[in-house]
Scaffold this motif. Structure first.
Motif, PDB file in Angstrom:
ATOM      1  N   VAL A   1       7.147  41.124  44.695  1.00 22.09           N
ATOM      2  CA  VAL A   1       6.439  41.229  43.422  1.00 22.09           C
ATOM      3  C   VAL A   1       7.357  41.931  42.431  1.00 22.09           C
ATOM      4  CG1 VAL A   1       4.388  42.102  42.238  1.00 22.09           C
ATOM      5  CG2 VAL A   1       4.228  41.369  44.625  1.00 22.09           C
ATOM      6  N   LEU A   2       7.461  41.380  41.225  1.00 21.64           N
ATOM      7  CA  LEU A   2       8.289  41.943  40.167  1.00 21.64           C
ATOM      8  C   LEU A   2       7.381  42.396  39.031  1.00 21.64           C
ATOM      9  CD1 LEU A   2      11.352  42.029  38.905  1.00 21.64           C
ATOM     10  CD2 LEU A   2      10.519  40.051  37.650  1.00 21.64           C
ATOM     11  N   TYR A   3       7.581  43.632  38.581  1.00 19.08           N
ATOM     12  CA  TYR A   3       6.851  44.164  37.430  1.00 19.08           C
ATOM     13  C   TYR A   3       7.842  44.423  36.309  1.00 19.08           C
ATOM     14  CZ  TYR A   3       3.081  44.968  40.740  1.00 19.08           C
ATOM     15  OH  TYR A   3       2.107  44.801  41.682  1.00 19.08           O
ATOM     16  N   LYS A   4       7.433  44.138  35.081  1.00 17.06           N
ATOM     17  CA  LYS A   4       8.334  44.278  33.936  1.00 17.06           C
ATOM     18  C   LYS A   4       8.924  45.676  33.824  1.00 17.06           C
ATOM     19  CE  LYS A   4       8.475  44.057  28.904  1.00 17.06           C
ATOM     20  NZ  LYS A   4       7.748  43.726  27.683  1.00 17.06           N
ATOM     21  N   ASP A   5       8.089  46.673  33.806  1.00 19.39           N
ATOM     22  CA  ASP A   5       8.577  48.022  33.544  1.00 19.39           C
ATOM     23  C   ASP A   5       9.256  48.678  34.732  1.00 19.39           C
ATOM     24  OD1 ASP A   5       7.839  47.978  30.888  1.00 19.39           O
ATOM     25  OD2 ASP A   5       5.829  48.741  31.307  1.00 19.39           O
ATOM     26  N   GLU A   6       8.978  48.220  35.935  1.00 14.93           N
ATOM     27  CA  GLU A   6       9.510  48.888  37.120  1.00 14.93           C
ATOM     28  C   GLU A   6      10.761  48.239  37.696  1.00 14.93           C
ATOM     29  OE1 GLU A   6       6.344  49.035  39.949  1.00 14.93           O
ATOM     30  OE2 GLU A   6       5.006  50.087  38.596  1.00 14.93           O
ATOM     31  N   ASP A   7      10.864  46.913  37.597  1.00 17.84           N
ATOM     32  CA  ASP A   7      11.845  46.208  38.421  1.00 17.84           C
ATOM     33  C   ASP A   7      12.944  45.448  37.687  1.00 17.84           C
ATOM     34  OD1 ASP A   7      10.460  47.074  40.671  1.00 17.84           O
ATOM     35  OD2 ASP A   7       9.149  45.343  40.657  1.00 17.84           O
ATOM     36  N   ILE A   8      12.967  45.483  36.379  1.00 17.88           N
ATOM     37  CA  ILE A   8      14.022  44.750  35.670  1.00 17.88           C
ATOM     38  C   ILE A   8      15.171  45.715  35.386  1.00 17.88           C
ATOM     39  CG2 ILE A   8      14.653  43.446  33.614  1.00 17.88           C
ATOM     40  CD1 ILE A   8      11.779  42.418  33.537  1.00 17.88           C
ATOM     41  N   ALA A   9      16.294  45.457  36.034  1.00 19.32           N
ATOM     42  CA  ALA A   9      17.467  46.313  35.882  1.00 19.32           C
ATOM     43  C   ALA A   9      18.104  46.080  34.514  1.00 19.32           C
ATOM     44  CB  ALA A   9      18.475  45.988  36.987  1.00 19.32           C
ATOM     45  N   ASP A  10      19.009  46.977  34.149  1.00 24.46           N
ATOM     46  CA  ASP A  10      19.721  46.827  32.876  1.00 24.46           C
ATOM     47  C   ASP A  10      20.507  45.524  32.822  1.00 24.46           C
ATOM     48  OD1 ASP A  10      18.755  49.218  31.898  1.00 24.46           O
ATOM     49  OD2 ASP A  10      20.477  50.375  32.609  1.00 24.46           O
ATOM     50  N   VAL A  11      20.892  45.004  33.994  1.00 25.90           N
ATOM     51  CA  VAL A  11      21.652  43.749  34.053  1.00 25.90           C
ATOM     52  C   VAL A  11      20.739  42.538  34.240  1.00 25.90           C
ATOM     53  CG1 VAL A  11      23.789  44.808  34.853  1.00 25.90           C
ATOM     54  CG2 VAL A  11      22.084  44.059  36.515  1.00 25.90           C
ATOM     55  N   GLY A  12      19.435  42.743  34.074  1.00 27.03           N
ATOM     56  CA  GLY A  12      18.495  41.626  34.133  1.00 27.03           C
ATOM     57  C   GLY A  12      18.023  41.310  35.532  1.00 27.03           C
ATOM     58  N   ILE A  13      17.708  40.016  35.743  1.00 23.26           N
ATOM     59  CA  ILE A  13      17.112  39.591  37.005  1.00 23.26           C
ATOM     60  C   ILE A  13      17.969  38.583  37.766  1.00 23.26           C
ATOM     61  CG2 ILE A  13      14.740  40.138  36.389  1.00 23.26           C
ATOM     62  CD1 ILE A  13      14.348  37.232  35.550  1.00 23.26           C
ATOM     63  N   GLY A  14      19.231  38.474  37.403  1.00 21.40           N
ATOM     64  CA  GLY A  14      20.138  37.626  38.161  1.00 21.40           C
ATOM     65  C   GLY A  14      20.342  36.247  37.559  1.00 21.40           C
ATOM     66  N   ILE A  15      21.527  35.744  37.751  1.00 20.26           N
ATOM     67  CA  ILE A  15      21.910  34.433  37.239  1.00 20.26           C
ATOM     68  C   ILE A  15      21.468  33.359  38.229  1.00 20.26           C
ATOM     69  CG2 ILE A  15      23.835  32.993  36.467  1.00 20.26           C
ATOM     70  CD1 ILE A  15      23.280  35.511  34.745  1.00 20.26           C
ATOM     71  N   VAL A  16      20.914  32.279  37.705  1.00 19.80           N
ATOM     72  CA  VAL A  16      20.477  31.161  38.536  1.00 19.80           C
ATOM     73  C   VAL A  16      20.988  29.857  37.940  1.00 19.80           C
ATOM     74  CG1 VAL A  16      18.380  32.325  39.350  1.00 19.80           C
ATOM     75  CG2 VAL A  16      18.296  30.934  37.276  1.00 19.80           C
TER      76      VAL A  16
END
Length: 121
Positions: A47-62
């Protein structure tokens, strides 16, 4: 409110933006698209939450291909988007659903879910 085809095109563009490496790698750009209370059930089961789990580098390249895109108006200013994704890196197919909400004239992603599946026929 936008006409159905314009709305469908607009929401599809927003979904495609979320696949864009420049947006995915920027916490600032991601936060512009996500509602404050956004959360996601990822195809990995996390589970991903906006305020808790998005790193400064984002959510990864796909590298993903979006297809079979549809929308359904749930109520005035709330849209359910459904589509398929093919992840070219992992060679994995998934079904996707997103709920978008119109907030002060701007569409924001409230919820997203990815479920791994077999290729469509």
């Amino acid at each position: 409110m936008e006409t159905d085809n314009n709305l469908k095109d607009h929401i599809k563009q927003l979904e495609e933006n979320l696949l864009n490496p420049e947006i995915r790698s920027s916490r600032t750009q991601l936060k512009k698209l996500l509602a404050d209370d956004f959360f996601e059930f990822r195809s990995s089961g996390k589970v991903l939450y906006k305020d808790e789990d998005i790193a400064d580098v984002g959510i990864g390249i796909v590298k993903m291909e979006l297809s079979h895109f549809e929308i359904r108006l749930l109520s005035d200013g709330i849209v359910l988007a459904t589509y398929r994704i093919f992840n070219e890196i992992s060679n994995q197919h998934s079904l996707r659903s997103s709920i978008w909400k119109l907030n002060e004239g701007v569409w924001k992603l409230v919820f997203h879910q990815g479920t791994k599946t077999e290729p469509s026929v």
